[in-house]
Motif scaffolding. Structure first.
Motif, mmCIF file in Angstrom:
data_model
loop_
_atom_site.group_PDB
_atom_site.id
_atom_site.type_symbol
_atom_site.label_atom_id
_atom_site.label_comp_id
_atom_site.label_asym_id
_atom_site.label_seq_id
_atom_site.Cartn_x
_atom_site.Cartn_y
_atom_site.Cartn_z
ATOM 1 N N LYS A 99 0.813 -1.223 0.000
ATOM 2 C CA LYS A 99 0.000 0.000 0.000
ATOM 3 C C LYS A 99 0.844 1.270 0.000
ATOM 4 O O LYS A 99 0.311 2.367 0.062
ATOM 5 C CB LYS A 99 -0.938 -0.005 1.207
ATOM 6 N N GLY A 100 2.173 1.124 -0.049
ATOM 7 C CA GLY A 100 3.050 2.286 -0.158
ATOM 8 C C GLY A 100 3.223 3.068 1.135
ATOM 9 O O GLY A 100 3.524 4.248 1.102
ATOM 10 N N ARG A 101 3.044 2.419 2.296
ATOM 11 C CA ARG A 101 3.187 3.120 3.567
ATOM 12 C C ARG A 101 4.502 2.812 4.262
ATOM 13 O O ARG A 101 4.736 3.234 5.382
ATOM 14 C CB ARG A 101 2.034 2.744 4.516
ATOM 15 N N ALA A 102 5.385 2.083 3.611
ATOM 16 C CA ALA A 102 6.639 1.682 4.238
ATOM 17 C C ALA A 102 7.673 2.796 4.149
ATOM 18 O O ALA A 102 7.672 3.585 3.211
ATOM 19 C CB ALA A 102 7.177 0.431 3.556
ATOM 20 N N LYS A 103 8.552 2.844 5.129
ATOM 21 C CA LYS A 103 9.650 3.806 5.125
ATOM 22 C C LYS A 103 10.564 3.491 3.951
ATOM 23 O O LYS A 103 10.986 2.365 3.762
ATOM 24 C CB LYS A 103 10.417 3.692 6.445
ATOM 25 N N ALA A 104 10.869 4.489 3.175
ATOM 26 C CA ALA A 104 11.664 4.288 1.966
ATOM 27 C C ALA A 104 13.040 3.735 2.273
ATOM 28 O O ALA A 104 13.723 4.224 3.165
ATOM 29 C CB ALA A 104 11.812 5.597 1.203
ATOM 30 N N GLY A 105 13.432 2.698 1.531
ATOM 31 C CA GLY A 105 14.794 2.192 1.585
ATOM 32 C C GLY A 105 15.150 1.393 2.819
ATOM 33 O O GLY A 105 16.313 1.125 3.052
ATOM 34 N N TYR A 119 10.401 -1.131 -1.572
ATOM 35 C CA TYR A 119 9.620 -0.065 -0.968
ATOM 36 C C TYR A 119 9.504 1.113 -1.929
ATOM 37 O O TYR A 119 10.395 1.355 -2.726
ATOM 38 C CB TYR A 119 10.312 0.439 0.307
ATOM 39 N N ASN A 120 8.412 1.859 -1.808
ATOM 40 C CA ASN A 120 8.314 3.113 -2.545
ATOM 41 C C ASN A 120 9.342 4.067 -1.971
ATOM 42 O O ASN A 120 9.440 4.220 -0.765
ATOM 43 C CB ASN A 120 6.922 3.709 -2.403
ATOM 44 N N GLN A 121 10.091 4.705 -2.830
ATOM 45 C CA GLN A 121 11.151 5.596 -2.377
ATOM 46 C C GLN A 121 10.879 7.026 -2.817
ATOM 47 O O GLN A 121 10.121 7.265 -3.749
ATOM 48 C CB GLN A 121 12.499 5.128 -2.927
ATOM 49 N N GLY A 122 11.531 7.956 -2.135
ATOM 50 C CA GLY A 122 11.417 9.365 -2.483
ATOM 51 C C GLY A 122 9.997 9.864 -2.321
ATOM 52 O O GLY A 122 9.275 9.464 -1.425
ATOM 53 N N ASN A 125 6.875 7.628 -1.781
ATOM 54 C CA ASN A 125 6.541 7.075 -0.473
ATOM 55 C C ASN A 125 5.432 7.917 0.136
ATOM 56 O O ASN A 125 5.525 9.149 0.189
ATOM 57 C CB ASN A 125 7.774 7.082 0.431
ATOM 58 N N GLY A 126 4.405 7.278 0.625
ATOM 59 C CA GLY A 126 3.256 7.989 1.185
ATOM 60 C C GLY A 126 3.578 8.855 2.383
ATOM 61 O O GLY A 126 2.817 9.757 2.723
ATOM 62 N N ARG A 127 4.704 8.609 3.056
ATOM 63 C CA ARG A 127 5.063 9.387 4.237
ATOM 64 C C ARG A 127 6.084 10.481 3.944
ATOM 65 O O ARG A 127 6.527 11.178 4.840
ATOM 66 C CB ARG A 127 5.604 8.449 5.319
ATOM 67 N N SER A 128 6.428 10.648 2.683
ATOM 68 C CA SER A 128 7.438 11.635 2.316
ATOM 69 C C SER A 128 6.959 13.045 2.617
ATOM 70 O O SER A 128 5.825 13.402 2.338
ATOM 71 C CB SER A 128 7.758 11.514 0.828
#
Length: 185
Positions: A99-105, A119-122, A125-128
């Protein structure tokens, strides 16, 4: 209220949200540093439990040892049993990544692992808190950390993490794709 049952006390502490279907917990919350608030309720004699786990047990059934109660809706203060499901910690982490909520990298334990889902990065990332362009500008800036922190509205820790390459590792300092037309510096 002393003689009230756990279920009646529980039902007094949430409000159904009609758009999402979430039951929003309005009772006490745990709000540990670095984590999102999670509802809590006293069960028995002064034993505090997570409200969504109590919801699952009240409306669905027993939670087997070693299983987590996960949220389909990704709303940690939701206690709607139809939004909850059981899974292992690994299942919950895979759900988080999907779901893209993981801490990048980072890996599940904060360390990179080669055997896990990417993980979604940059900014994906949903938390960026920053865009890729802003992070590139920070990386290459000669301004003091405190000034960068003020300008971008993030903590000095975030700025230091970018500068020391602990975060935003996908950026290279020699990357010339940075658009400086919108720079704050």
């Amino acid at each position: 209220m002393r003689n009230s049952t756990l279920k009646s006390r529980f039902e007094d502490k949430f409000i159904p949200e009609p758009n999402s279907g979430c039951w929003i917990w309005t009772g006490a919350v745990w709000n540990t540093t670095g984590h999102v608030p999670r509802g809590k309720i006293v069960v028995g004699r002064k034993v505090q439990r997570l409200a969504y786990r109590v919801a699952y047990e009240l409306y669905v059934g027993k939670i087997a040892k070693g299983l987590s109660v996960c949220h389909k809706c990704d709303n940690p203060i939701c206690v709607n049993p139809s939004h909850l499901f059981l899974g292992t910690s690994a299942d919950n982490m895979r759900d988080k990544v999907r779901k893209g909520r993981a801490k990048a990298g980072s890996g599940y334990n904060g360390k990179p692992r080669s055997d896990q889902i990417t993980y979604n990065q940059g900014e994906a990332n949903g938390r960026s808190q920053l865009t890729n362009n802003q992070a590139k500008l920070i990386l290459t800036s000669s301004l003091p950390v405190s000034k960068l922190s003020e300008k971008y509205g993030v903590s000095r820790r975030v700025i230091n993490s970018i500068k020391s390459r602990r975060s935003w590792k996908l950026l290279s300092s020699g990357d010339q794709t940075c658009d400086t037309r919108f720079a704050l510096i």
